[in-house]
Design a protein around this motif. Structure first.
Motif, mmCIF file in Angstrom:
data_model
loop_
_atom_site.group_PDB
_atom_site.id
_atom_site.type_symbol
_atom_site.label_atom_id
_atom_site.label_comp_id
_atom_site.label_asym_id
_atom_site.label_seq_id
_atom_site.Cartn_x
_atom_site.Cartn_y
_atom_site.Cartn_z
ATOM 1 N N UNK A 36 42.970 39.665 40.853
ATOM 2 C CA UNK A 36 42.034 40.746 40.518
ATOM 3 C C UNK A 36 42.431 41.390 39.195
ATOM 4 N N UNK A 37 43.711 41.637 39.038
ATOM 5 C CA UNK A 37 44.201 42.258 37.805
ATOM 6 C C UNK A 37 44.103 41.317 36.617
ATOM 7 N N UNK A 38 44.359 40.027 36.845
ATOM 8 C CA UNK A 38 44.293 39.062 35.749
ATOM 9 C C UNK A 38 42.884 38.971 35.165
ATOM 10 N N UNK A 39 41.875 39.155 36.016
ATOM 11 C CA UNK A 39 40.490 39.173 35.542
ATOM 12 C C UNK A 39 40.047 40.577 35.093
ATOM 13 N N UNK A 40 40.972 41.543 35.138
ATOM 14 C CA UNK A 40 40.718 42.928 34.738
ATOM 15 C C UNK A 40 39.616 43.582 35.571
ATOM 16 N N UNK A 41 39.477 43.116 36.804
ATOM 17 C CA UNK A 41 38.495 43.737 37.696
ATOM 18 C C UNK A 41 38.953 45.122 38.141
ATOM 19 N N UNK A 42 40.257 45.371 38.085
ATOM 20 C CA UNK A 42 40.752 46.686 38.452
ATOM 21 C C UNK A 42 40.263 47.763 37.491
ATOM 22 N N UNK A 43 39.748 47.358 36.326
ATOM 23 C CA UNK A 43 39.173 48.314 35.378
ATOM 24 C C UNK A 43 37.693 48.565 35.652
#
Length: 390
Positions: A36-43
């Protein structure tokens, strides 16, 4: 209502760990969050954590004597003897078990609260979906039934109609049991047929207690069902029932163990089809509940190749940033996979499947086909109770 999506995450949920060799390896949760973080979905959504579920919250579903037994087994795991389902091969007792299970439950309850109160339109807890735990016992790797607790909390907050859709390969027996007598909750489970898979429940004839007839729906799929059949079954049963029930909130469980690589079951579904069902649930929420959607994880034991991709797609859908199926998996995530597991991670967010299925209403059915028999059995058992033609 803010319209923002919310992801429930506390790194401590990885403490829900039954030990080396157990199929439910918590690395699947950590790797999902890292993807999730690698795809920057946390943003693209709000990442937050809720407090562990307290005694009064757990009591919405679970008996006091069972909660006490979990606490005791958590403090002295070596003394767990199988009572209440604790200390078994499926649910080994471990130090801190109560705290870890209550934390996961708290995330699902927190997701439900955020959606009901309008703090978020969608909320995801992929660490949740532990749908086998019963009011008075552990079962199937599940200590506290966070899915049932989320629904129970919605009812406590004033919801009058909730639909729970479970697409895990195993029957959502604990959630069905929790609301067996409650006509305010419609539970729909699509799962491998109980003849061939744990927990050997989820027959189409299981439709709810007197006074709640038609409130439990079970689509028992033949072993070997693949993408086309799985999608056909979902669309032949779920959308009409959701529309007829008119829920105020949709709660969904997205166990990834329907996948053809999963070692514990016998369906043949791809990540691509799992992504389409997540998108379908998202659409149903916007069509029928004003967008109120609580999405949970569940089973899934291909912990590198399948689970992180499936649930990252789920998070992306909820965040309003769906990932193209052909997206390359970020190289830094694959390096993290190798560091943690010494396995090679997948290269793309797709299994390369072309997804087509025959619509049940448009193309009719084949009475000699085992899949169509399963669909018809479910429709005949419950559709009339909702004023629908089977």
């Amino acid at each position: 209502m803010s319209g923002r999506a919310q992801l429930m995450w506390d790194e401590a949920v990885t403490g829900y760990d039954f030990g080396p060799g157990h199929p439910m390896d918590p690395v699947r949760l950590a790797l999902t969050m890292r993807l999730v973080e690698a795809f920057e979905l946390d943003r693209a959504l709000r990442v937050t954590a809720a407090r562990p579920a307290g005694e009064s919250t757990l009591r919405l579903v679970h008996r006091a004597d069972y909660i006490a037994a979990v606490r005791a087994a958590s403090a002295h795991p070596e003394a767990a003897d199988g009572s209440y389902g604790l200390g078994t091969e499926d649910v080994p007792a471990f130090a801190g078990m109560h705290d870890a299970a209550a934390l996961i439950a708290g995330q699902s309850v927190g997701a439900a609260e955020a959606v009901w109160r309008g703090e978020a339109l969608h909320a995801v807890n992929f660490a949740g979906g532990l749908h086998h735990a019963m009011p008075g016992g552990a079962s199937g790797f599940c200590v506290y039934n966070d899915a049932a607790l989320a629904v129970a909390r919605l009812l406590e907050l004033g919801a009058e109609r909730v639909v729970y859709v479970d697409v895990d390969v195993h029957h959502g027996d604990g959630v069905q049991a929790a609301f067996w007598e409650d006509p305010r909750v419609l539970t729909i489970s699509l799962h491998e047929h109980p003849r061939t898979l744990f927990p050997q429940t989820g027959w189409p004839e299981e439709t709810g207690a007197p006074g709640a007839e038609g409130s439990a729906v079970n689509v028992a799929l033949p072993a070997g069902t693949g993408d086309a059949g799985w999608l056909r079954a979902f669309h032949a049963v779920v959308p009409e029932l959701v529309a007829a029930f008119r829920p105020q909130v949709l709660v969904t469980q997205h166990g990834a163990d329907t996948h053809f690589e999963d070692p514990l079951a016998h369906l043949a579904v791809s990540v691509d089809a799992q992504r389409l069902v997540a998108e379908a649930c998202h659409a149903l929420a916007h069509e029928h509940t004003g967008g109120r959607w609580v999405a949970l994880g569940g089973g899934g034991y291909a912990v590198v190749d399948v689970v992180p991709r499936s649930w990252t797609h789920l998070v992306a859908v909820a965040a309003g940033r769906p990932l193209p199926p052909g997206s390359a998996v970020p190289e830094e995530w694959r390096a993290e996979v190798f560091r943690r597991t010494r396995q090679l991670g997948p290269l793309r967010m797709t299994d390369g499947r072309t997804l087509e299925w025959r619509d049940f209403d448009d193309h009719g059915y084949d009475p000699a086909d085992r899949l169509d028999q399963a669909i018809l059995a479910a429709r005949r058992a419950v559709f009339p109770a909702h004023g629908l033609l089977p």
